[in-house]
Write a protein that holds these residues in place. Sequence first.
Motif, short mmCIF file in Angstrom:
data_model
loop_
_atom_site.label_atom_id
_atom_site.label_comp_id
_atom_site.label_asym_id
_atom_site.label_seq_id
_atom_site.Cartn_x
_atom_site.Cartn_y
_atom_site.Cartn_z
N GLU A 177 62.50 40.17 56.55
CA GLU A 177 62.11 40.55 55.19
C GLU A 177 61.35 39.43 54.48
O GLU A 177 60.52 39.68 53.61
N ALA A 178 61.64 38.18 54.86
CA ALA A 178 61.06 37.03 54.17
C ALA A 178 59.59 36.82 54.51
O ALA A 178 58.91 36.05 53.81
N VAL A 179 59.08 37.45 55.56
CA VAL A 179 57.70 37.17 55.98
C VAL A 179 56.74 38.31 55.67
O VAL A 179 55.56 38.23 56.03
N PHE A 180 57.24 39.35 55.00
CA PHE A 180 56.39 40.48 54.63
C PHE A 180 56.36 40.65 53.12
O PHE A 180 57.38 40.49 52.45
N ALA A 181 55.18 40.98 52.58
CA ALA A 181 55.03 41.29 51.16
C ALA A 181 54.23 42.58 51.04
O ALA A 181 53.15 42.70 51.63
N ARG A 182 54.76 43.56 50.28
CA ARG A 182 54.10 44.86 50.18
C ARG A 182 52.74 44.72 49.50
O ARG A 182 52.60 44.06 48.47
N ARG A 183 51.73 45.33 50.09
CA ARG A 183 50.38 45.32 49.55
C ARG A 183 50.00 46.68 48.95
O ARG A 183 49.48 46.77 47.86
N ARG A 184 50.23 47.74 49.72
CA ARG A 184 49.93 49.11 49.31
C ARG A 184 50.82 50.01 50.16
O ARG A 184 51.47 49.53 51.10
N PRO A 185 50.91 51.27 49.83
CA PRO A 185 51.82 52.13 50.59
C PRO A 185 51.59 52.04 52.10
O PRO A 185 50.48 52.23 52.58
N GLY A 186 52.67 51.70 52.81
CA GLY A 186 52.60 51.63 54.26
C GLY A 186 51.96 50.39 54.82
O GLY A 186 51.77 50.30 56.04
N HIS A 187 51.64 49.41 53.99
CA HIS A 187 50.98 48.19 54.45
C HIS A 187 51.58 46.96 53.77
O HIS A 187 51.93 47.00 52.59
#
Length: 270
Positions: A203-213
Amino acid sequence: MAVVPALPAGWSWAWRDGLVLLRADVLAAAGVCHAFTTRPGGVSRAPFDTLNLSRGVGDDGAAVAANRAAVLAALGRDPGDHVEVSQVHGRDVVVATAADRGRTAGRADGVVCADPAAVLAVHCADCVPLLLWDRRRGAAAAVHAGWRGLAAGVVAAAVEAMRAAFGTAPADLTAAIGPAIGPCCYEVDAPVRQQFAPWPWHEAVFARRRPGHWALDLWEATRWQLCGAGVPPDAVATARLCTAHHPTLFFSHRRDGRTGHMAALIAPSG
């Protein structure tokens, strides 16, 4: 002279015979032969201009050989000392010896060695180049870590390979994470994100950009995997230079498509 960006503490630029090399201060201070190469200073023509060091991208072989010779000379080494692997975006790591100098040591994404006669190399153009050095035994590793390799555990596999082959204690390792595509420029979809789900830190290495990405931070994924393998957090240096952001300084596959590759090189210290 190439214009270079400012670096975080613990990193330095070095200009050698027209080449622009990036070095980790903690390795340089210990006298460890190493470098992360950049794009300027070679002889390759577009779209591999100019210091392409990979033989697998379609560049002229003589140009690649000349570029490699220039880099090795800048490090005070002979081109015949070079040891590489045929990179496959997996988690395999090979153990090399001086007998592997001048050739490909196997199909893998990491190579470890304890013989100071060898110079280990991996080639990247957005993936993470990682160098490891055992402060107690002098053994070293060079690792190519893209998202597939990180999800599969190639960084942890390299640490384990050094332990199994040389008795390396993870607490004795120094790690240098070189230029790679940053989360500013690297967006992935749900299937990629799912590949990281087994890791407790995913979870610490992902940041939401847009739906599904999501933006994926490959530098942090590498750091988390190192620390999970027992490498002390204060022994991990990250350059935090995005390859896609600096077109005159770095090759980037995602930015340019057909292009060259930089190298990360290290020699065991004996």
